[in-house]
Write a protein that holds these residues in place. Structure first.
Motif, mmCIF file in Angstrom:
data_model
loop_
_atom_site.group_PDB
_atom_site.id
_atom_site.type_symbol
_atom_site.label_atom_id
_atom_site.label_comp_id
_atom_site.label_asym_id
_atom_site.label_seq_id
_atom_site.Cartn_x
_atom_site.Cartn_y
_atom_site.Cartn_z
ATOM 1 N N ALA A 41 -12.291 -1.299 6.285
ATOM 2 C CA ALA A 41 -10.956 -1.326 6.778
ATOM 3 C C ALA A 41 -11.227 -1.744 8.215
ATOM 4 N N MET A 81 0.933 -0.981 0.205
ATOM 5 C CA MET A 81 0.137 0.004 0.123
ATOM 6 C C MET A 81 0.884 1.151 0.007
ATOM 7 N N LEU A 88 -8.361 -0.312 -4.071
ATOM 8 C CA LEU A 88 -6.852 -0.266 -3.383
ATOM 9 C C LEU A 88 -5.999 -0.733 -4.389
ATOM 10 N N LEU A 97 -5.063 1.691 4.432
ATOM 11 C CA LEU A 97 -6.355 0.813 4.023
ATOM 12 C C LEU A 97 -7.662 1.570 4.236
#
Ligand code: CO8
Length: 261
Positions: A158, A117, A178, A149
């Protein structure tokens, strides 16, 4: 060139730096020495004149199965706090100015999910297994997972994932936004990441750097501050040679030859 123990660095296409995590027996668990090597490799690629974009990847089986649980099992509060444990993971986002694309296949759990991420662009395959399972180990995400997230997929989803430790698939990651894309197979995912990196590397490095900088600004600012910042940087690019080269090439129907200035 430097040799590493836990990663492999290569140049699969002109302008593209590829870092492959190589700790197969531990499913690429992200031990501190691996992160130190990763930071060193990223620093070299970031300062290389030839490289325009970077891809990080693991194996088909595991992007990374997390931070190294065996390494942190006996860590004390004072050692964690005193050494700023995990802080150096942020080098990826704070120090590297060239775009980083993560090609994520297999397990991307805990710190592996968090590292993915942190990338500028996240590609995965439909079968990738993402998750923040820290709750099952009596702890919580520690490398930005609770923040990134939540920003990417919203609070309710999340919260559910972080408090249950449930996994989610690459297919879901792409549906939720995402991931930029979920490919059918790990091979397609890695090749897709390399070809996107190659495309980015074909543009003006100065424009690409500015593009990454302004998009990242949106992560910590309101729209107004972000748009004001974008406009300042946009104005400043009229001082670059590449803006003149790019727009002149359009007007004269020729191919731009970037000066990277
Ligand atoms: N750390 C250390 N070793 C690991 C890790 C890990 N995260 N994951 C796997 N390994 C090791 C296993 O211990 C095993 O080693 P050995 O052969 O010596 O027993 C080897 O890798 C192969 O793993 P398995 O035999 O378990 O393989 P399976 O296919 O049966 O299972 C799984 C694969 C489901 C991925 C399983 O390995 C697993 O659940 N791993 C742990 C996943 C996890 O909990 N990750 C989160 C870790 S906590 C974390 O990341 C916190 C982040 C906080 C911020 C950053 C802090 C540094």
């Amino acid at each position: 060139s430097t040799t590493y123990e836990h990663i492999i660095v290569s140049t699969p296409k002109p302008g593209v730096g590829l870092v492959t995590f190589n700790r197969p027996k531990a499913l690429n668990a992200l031990c501190s020495p691996l992160i130190v090597e990763l930071n060193g490799a990223l620093k070299d690629l970031d300062s290389s004149k030839e490289i325009g974009a970077i891809v990080i990847t693991g194996s088909e089986r595991a992007f990374a199965a997390g931070a190294d649980i065996k390494e942190m099992k006996d860590l004390t509060f004072s050692a964690a706090y005193g050494t700023d444990f995990i802080e150096m993971w942020s080098d990826l986002t704070v120090r590297v100015k060239k775009p980083i694309i993560a090609a994520v296949n297999g397990y991307a759990l805990g710190g592996g999910c968090e590292l993915a991420m942190m990338a500028d662009i996240l590609y995965c395959s439909t079968g990738t297994t993402f998750g923040q399972p820290e709750i099952k180990l009596g702890t919580i995400p520690g490398a930005g997972g609770s923040q990134r997230l939540t920003k990417a997929i919203g609070k309710s989803r999340a919260m559910e994932l972080i408090l249950t430790g449930n996994n989610f698939s690459g297919k879901q990651a792409a549906e939720w936004g995402l991931a930029a894309k979920a490919f059918e197979t790990p091979d397609e995912c890695l090749n897709g990441a390399i070809s996107t990196a190659e495309k980015i590397a074909s543009y003006s490095k100065i424009a690409v750097k500015a593009g990454k900088e302004v998009v990242n600004k949106s992560q910590d600012q309101g729209i107004k501050e972000g748009v004001d910042f974008e406009r300042r940087v946009f104005h400043s690019l009229f001082g670059s040679k590449d803006q003149k080269i790019g727009m002149t090439a359009f007007a004269t129907k020729t191919k731009p030859e970037w000066s990277h200035e």
